[in-house]
Design an enzyme around this catalytic site. Sequence first.
Site, PDB file in Angstrom:
ATOM      1  N   GLY A 237     -53.792 -48.146  10.270  1.00  0.00           N
ATOM      2  CA  GLY A 237     -53.682 -47.040  11.215  1.00  0.00           C
ATOM      3  C   GLY A 237     -54.724 -47.037  12.308  1.00  0.00           C
ATOM      4  O   GLY A 237     -55.185 -45.977  12.721  1.00  0.00           O
TER       5      GLY A 237
ATOM      6  N   ASN B 279     -54.326 -47.744  15.504  1.00  0.00           N
ATOM      7  CA  ASN B 279     -53.806 -47.047  16.689  1.00  0.00           C
ATOM      8  C   ASN B 279     -53.752 -45.537  16.450  1.00  0.00           C
ATOM      9  O   ASN B 279     -54.019 -44.747  17.360  1.00  0.00           O
ATOM     10  CB  ASN B 279     -52.412 -47.585  17.052  1.00  0.00           C
ATOM     11  CG  ASN B 279     -52.492 -48.835  17.906  1.00  0.00           C
ATOM     12  OD1 ASN B 279     -53.225 -48.891  18.891  1.00  0.00           O
ATOM     13  ND2 ASN B 279     -51.742 -49.866  17.522  1.00  0.00           N
TER      14      ASN B 279
ATOM     15  N   ARG C  17     -41.084 -50.825   9.174  1.00  0.00           N
ATOM     16  CA  ARG C  17     -39.690 -50.605   8.809  1.00  0.00           C
ATOM     17  C   ARG C  17     -38.858 -50.556  10.087  1.00  0.00           C
ATOM     18  O   ARG C  17     -39.231 -49.884  11.045  1.00  0.00           O
ATOM     19  CB  ARG C  17     -39.517 -49.279   8.060  1.00  0.00           C
ATOM     20  CG  ARG C  17     -40.285 -49.171   6.758  1.00  0.00           C
ATOM     21  CD  ARG C  17     -39.596 -49.897   5.634  1.00  0.00           C
ATOM     22  NE  ARG C  17     -38.303 -49.287   5.282  1.00  0.00           N
ATOM     23  CZ  ARG C  17     -37.454 -49.826   4.434  1.00  0.00           C
ATOM     24  NH1 ARG C  17     -37.708 -51.014   3.887  1.00  0.00           N
ATOM     25  NH2 ARG C  17     -36.321 -49.218   4.147  1.00  0.00           N
TER      26      ARG C  17
ATOM     27  N   HIS D 258     -46.096 -52.906  21.033  1.00  0.00           N
ATOM     28  CA  HIS D 258     -45.840 -54.290  20.637  1.00  0.00           C
ATOM     29  C   HIS D 258     -46.902 -55.177  21.273  1.00  0.00           C
ATOM     30  O   HIS D 258     -47.244 -54.998  22.452  1.00  0.00           O
ATOM     31  CB  HIS D 258     -44.444 -54.714  21.097  1.00  0.00           C
ATOM     32  CG  HIS D 258     -44.067 -56.088  20.646  1.00  0.00           C
ATOM     33  ND1 HIS D 258     -43.735 -56.378  19.345  1.00  0.00           N
ATOM     34  CD2 HIS D 258     -43.992 -57.261  21.325  1.00  0.00           C
ATOM     35  CE1 HIS D 258     -43.448 -57.660  19.238  1.00  0.00           C
ATOM     36  NE2 HIS D 258     -43.610 -58.225  20.426  1.00  0.00           N
TER      37      HIS D 258
ATOM     38  N   LEU E  63     -34.143 -54.829  19.686  1.00  0.00           N
ATOM     39  CA  LEU E  63     -35.407 -55.246  19.086  1.00  0.00           C
ATOM     40  C   LEU E  63     -36.518 -55.230  20.134  1.00  0.00           C
ATOM     41  O   LEU E  63     -36.446 -55.946  21.133  1.00  0.00           O
ATOM     42  CB  LEU E  63     -35.275 -56.657  18.498  1.00  0.00           C
ATOM     43  CG  LEU E  63     -36.555 -57.265  17.907  1.00  0.00           C
ATOM     44  CD1 LEU E  63     -37.053 -56.444  16.718  1.00  0.00           C
ATOM     45  CD2 LEU E  63     -36.338 -58.717  17.515  1.00  0.00           C
ATOM     46  N   ASP E  64     -37.538 -54.402  19.879  1.00  0.00           N
ATOM     47  CA  ASP E  64     -38.666 -54.271  20.803  1.00  0.00           C
ATOM     48  C   ASP E  64     -38.188 -54.047  22.232  1.00  0.00           C
ATOM     49  O   ASP E  64     -38.763 -54.550  23.195  1.00  0.00           O
ATOM     50  CB  ASP E  64     -39.586 -55.504  20.722  1.00  0.00           C
ATOM     51  CG  ASP E  64     -40.275 -55.598  19.373  1.00  0.00           C
ATOM     52  OD1 ASP E  64     -40.685 -54.558  18.839  1.00  0.00           O
ATOM     53  OD2 ASP E  64     -40.389 -56.720  18.834  1.00  0.00           O
TER      54      ASP E  64
ATOM     55  N   GLU F 134     -54.426 -52.233  22.881  1.00  0.00           N
ATOM     56  CA  GLU F 134     -53.407 -51.351  22.301  1.00  0.00           C
ATOM     57  C   GLU F 134     -53.931 -49.933  22.169  1.00  0.00           C
ATOM     58  O   GLU F 134     -53.232 -48.957  22.479  1.00  0.00           O
ATOM     59  CB  GLU F 134     -52.977 -51.870  20.925  1.00  0.00           C
ATOM     60  CG  GLU F 134     -52.117 -53.112  20.944  1.00  0.00           C
ATOM     61  CD  GLU F 134     -51.653 -53.493  19.547  1.00  0.00           C
ATOM     62  OE1 GLU F 134     -51.461 -52.591  18.711  1.00  0.00           O
ATOM     63  OE2 GLU F 134     -51.491 -54.697  19.298  1.00  0.00           O
TER      64      GLU F 134
END
Length: 208
Positions: A16, A18, A95, A113, A148-149, A178
């Site tokens: 965690g 971020n 997930r 990402h 996806l992304d 990030e």
Amino acid sequence: MSGSGSRIAVLLSGRGSNFAAIHEAIRSGELAASIAVVISNREDAPGLELARSWGYPAISLSHRAFPSREAHEAAVIAEIERSTADLVVLAGYMRLLSDAFIERFPNRILNIHPSLLPAFPGTDAQAQAIAHGVKIAGCTVHFVDSTLDGGPIIVQRAVIVEPSDTAESLAARILEQEHRAYVDALGIIASGSYRIEGRRVITTVKSE
């Protein structure tokens, strides 16, 4: 979406970092938002312990305890809605979300990402960057959609790839960016000073 009233549901599976950066930005007054709930699919996620130590509601919902993906997602959705969160922030949540989950919170789920999307989606983005010999890598905060992304890009931050970089050293420098990028993106979204046009997120200046 109102700025000061923005409430964030954080979904995480690991340490965690971020989430910690977002917490610090809120604590310092830099980010006008609040964390409504922290949810993890792993009981032993260090991020849950951080959340508890800071006084946030922290909920473990192991996907292994549910008979199906749908049942697990229904439980996560129920907790998010119970918290009255405005935004869902994926902070290392390992997930994949179903289309049904995403449609429940349209343009309200954010992900980060470790690449300059659309380059290098999927896993091991930093290793992909090294393998391709790119000179600039970075990170992307985007809304989540069914691709996806994918989803409209909110913030990107660039990182120079050094000749000596490994996937690990590059990942460490990207992670530093990030933390900044997520706070910047949440500031834009929480302020309401943006609009979405197709795949573009356009920041706007509110009139006084």
